[in-house]
Design a protein around this motif. Structure first.
Motif, PDB file in Angstrom:
ATOM      1  N   SER A 128     -17.107 -89.075  -4.028  1.00 18.74           N
ATOM      2  CA  SER A 128     -18.348 -89.105  -4.792  1.00 18.74           C
ATOM      3  C   SER A 128     -18.766 -90.544  -5.081  1.00 18.74           C
ATOM      4  N   ASP A 129     -17.796 -91.385  -5.404  1.00 16.67           N
ATOM      5  CA  ASP A 129     -18.078 -92.807  -5.648  1.00 16.67           C
ATOM      6  C   ASP A 129     -18.564 -93.493  -4.373  1.00 16.67           C
TER       7      ASP A 129
ATOM      8  N   ASP B 175     -22.512 -91.055   3.942  1.00 25.01           N
ATOM      9  CA  ASP B 175     -23.637 -90.128   3.886  1.00 25.01           C
ATOM     10  C   ASP B 175     -23.174 -88.761   4.376  1.00 25.01           C
TER      11      ASP B 175
ATOM     12  N   ALA C 207     -23.773 -82.748  -0.747  1.00 23.65           N
ATOM     13  CA  ALA C 207     -22.710 -82.999  -1.721  1.00 23.65           C
ATOM     14  C   ALA C 207     -21.635 -81.922  -1.663  1.00 23.65           C
TER      15      ALA C 207
ATOM     16  N   CYS D 235     -27.929 -87.532  -4.263  1.00 19.44           N
ATOM     17  CA  CYS D 235     -27.335 -86.828  -3.119  1.00 19.44           C
ATOM     18  C   CYS D 235     -27.769 -85.362  -3.162  1.00 19.44           C
TER      19      CYS D 235
ATOM     20  N   ARG E 291     -18.670 -84.938 -11.043  1.00 18.75           N
ATOM     21  CA  ARG E 291     -20.111 -85.190 -11.159  1.00 18.75           C
ATOM     22  C   ARG E 291     -20.703 -85.465  -9.776  1.00 18.75           C
ATOM     23  N   ARG E 292     -21.824 -84.811  -9.499  1.00 18.91           N
ATOM     24  CA  ARG E 292     -22.472 -84.995  -8.203  1.00 18.91           C
ATOM     25  C   ARG E 292     -23.059 -86.405  -8.108  1.00 18.91           C
ATOM     26  N   PRO E 293     -22.905 -87.055  -6.950  1.00 13.72           N
ATOM     27  CA  PRO E 293     -23.478 -88.401  -6.806  1.00 13.72           C
ATOM     28  C   PRO E 293     -24.993 -88.373  -7.007  1.00 13.72           C
ATOM     29  N   LYS E 294     -25.495 -89.316  -7.745  1.00 15.39           N
ATOM     30  CA  LYS E 294     -26.935 -89.373  -8.008  1.00 15.39           C
ATOM     31  C   LYS E 294     -27.698 -89.559  -6.694  1.00 15.39           C
TER      32      LYS E 294
ATOM     33  N   ALA F 142     -22.186 -92.563  -3.892  1.00 11.69           N
ATOM     34  CA  ALA F 142     -23.013 -93.257  -4.876  1.00 11.69           C
ATOM     35  C   ALA F 142     -23.211 -94.722  -4.498  1.00 11.69           C
ATOM     36  N   ALA F 143     -22.194 -95.305  -3.860  1.00 12.42           N
ATOM     37  CA  ALA F 143     -22.257 -96.711  -3.470  1.00 12.42           C
ATOM     38  C   ALA F 143     -22.914 -96.923  -2.107  1.00 12.42           C
TER      39      ALA F 143
END
Length: 343
Positions: free
Chosen positions: A300-301, A309, A142, A137, A132-135, A304-305
Motif C-alpha cells: 500500500s505504501d 501500479d 487496490a 488508487c 488503509r487503501r492507498p489514496k 501511495a509513493a
C-alpha cells in the motif's frame, strides 16, 4: 444484500442474504471490488477445496471496500474509511504465530472460504485485517494488492531480492505477472520470464520482462540460454509460481551458485533434488506461502509513493451477475475483479 453463492451441484447463483450480527471486534464493509483468484478457480473446478470450507459458499478474498459499520470495540476505523482486507486470519497462539510467522498459522482461516467473502454487496471482517487503501488508487486495482501482489512480494522478500539483481519468474498467470511488476518496483537489474503458454509471450514482455522463453522448447537449451543471458553464469533469484517437477528442475539448472530458488506454486508433484550438486553450489531452496499483514501495508505504501501500479494486472471488471465469466476456460491475461454495485 445480494451475493453470489457457489456450490458444486448448482454452480453460481445470485441470492439475497440476510446481514448477520456484528461482533465487537468486527467491521462491515460495502464491497467495491473483489478479485478472482486462481484458488477460487481450483474450488470451482473441484481440484482443491481448503479444509473447513462448506457449501453453498460466498467466495472472494481479494476485497476493497468502504467501512459502513464498526463493532463497539473498534477504535482505529470509522464509517467512511476506504480499506483493503488481508484475508488470512491467524490464531496468534500456535508455534508459527509465536515465531512471528502468522502466514504459516496451523489454524489459519481465510475470508472467502471458511467464512463469507467478497462476492457480495457487503462483507463482515475482523477489524484487525484492515489496511488503509492507498489514496487515489481505484478499488479494483487496490483489491489485487492483498493476495495477487502480496503472495509474490512475500516470496521475493524472503529471497532477498535486491536492486540490480537478476530475477527470473517462472509462470505467467496472475502471480507470475504480479511478480514481474514487483521486480520492477524492486529495481532489479535484469528480468526474465519463462512461460508454459506460447500465446503469453507478447503479454509477458509488456509486463517488464526483457528475456522471455517458452517451456515448450527443450529445457536444457533454454537453461543454457538463460545462464548466458544472466551475464553471471546463472540467475540470482528464481521465483517459481508453477512449482512442478519440471519447473523446479529447470530453476535449479539456471540459478547461479549462491543464488535462491523460491517456490510459490503448490502442485502435487514430487521433485527430485540433486543434493550434492546443490550443496556444492550453495543454492538456497526456499518455499513461500501466502503473505502477512505487513506485506500488504508495505505494498500500500509503494502504491501511495508511485512505486507500483496494481491496475496493470486488471483483466477487467464484472458485475455479480457476470461472475461465471471470470471462470471461463479461456484464461485472461491478468485478474478479473468483481464490482458488486455494477449492474
Amino acid at each position: 444484500m445480494r451475493a453470489v453463492e457457489f456450490s458444486p451441484d448448482k454452480g453460481f447463483q445470485v441470492v439475497d442474504v440476510a446481514l448477520g450480527s456484528l461482533a465487537a471486534d468486527e467491521v462491515r464493509l460495502q464491497v467495491e471490488a473483489c478479485g478472482v483468484c486462481g484458488s477460487d478457480r481450483q474450488v470451482v473446478q473441484g481440484e482443491s477445496v481448503p479444509p473447513g470450507t462448506s457449501f453453498p459458499l460466498v467466495m472472494g478474498h481479494e476485497i476493497a471496500g468502504t467501512v459502513t459499520e464498526v463493532g463497539e470495540q473498534v477504535k482505529q476505523w470509522q464509517v467512511g474509511d476506504e480499506v483493503i482486507v488481508h484475508p488470512f486470519i491467524s490464531c496468534g497462539t500456535c508455534a508459527p504465530c509465536q515465531h512471528n510467522q502468522p502466514n504459516l498459522c496451523v489454524r489459519q482461516t481465510c475470508i472467502g472460504y471458511q467464512q463469507a467473502g467478497g462476492f457480495a454487496e457487503m462483507v463482515t471482517v475482523p477489524a484487525s485485517q484492515l489496511v488503509r487503501r492507498p489514496k487515489g488508487c481505484d478499488a479494483a486495482a487496490a483489491a489485487l494488492l492483498v493476495d495477487a501482489f502480496a503472495t509474490p512480494y512475500h516470496a521475493m522478500r524472503l529471497a532477498d531480492v535486491a536492486p540490480g539483481s537478476t530475477v527470473l519468474v517462472i509462470g505467467t498467470g496472475g502471480l507470475g505477472l504480479a511478480a514481474l511488476r514487483l521486480a520492477g518496483a524492486f529495481a532489479v537489474g535484469r528480468l526474465g520470464a519463462v512461460t508454459r503458454r506460447d500465446a503469453g509471450l507478447d503479454s509477458v514482455a509488456a509486463h517488464g520482462a526483457e528475456m522471455v522463453v517458452s517451456m515448450q522448447d527443450e529445457p536444457r537449451n533454454v537453461a543454457r540460454q538463460m545462464r548466458r543471458w544472466s551475464g553471471a553464469g546463472g540467475i540470482d533469484v528464481v521465483i517459481d509460481t508453477v512449482a512442478n517437477k519440471e519447473t523446479v528442475k529447470f530453476a535449479l539448472d539456471v540459478v547461479r551458485p549462491g543464488g535462491a530458488v523460491t517456490l510459490i506454486g503448490m502442485s502435487e508433484d514430487d521433485a527430485v533434488l540433486p543434493i550434492a550438486k546443490s550443496v556444492r553450489r550453495g543454492v538456497r531452496l526456499l518455499t513461500s506461502y501466502g503473505s502477512e499483514l505487513e506485506d500488504v501495508r508495505a505494498l500500500s505504501d509503494w502504491v501511495a509513493a508511485g512505486r507500483l501500479d496494481p491496475s496493470v494486472l486488471l483483466a477487467g471488471t464484472l458485475a455479480l451477475e457476470e461472475v461465471e465469466q471470470a471462470f471461463s476456460p479461456v484464461r485472461a491475461s491478468g485478474r478479473w475483479v468483481i464490482t458488486p454495485r455494477t449492474l
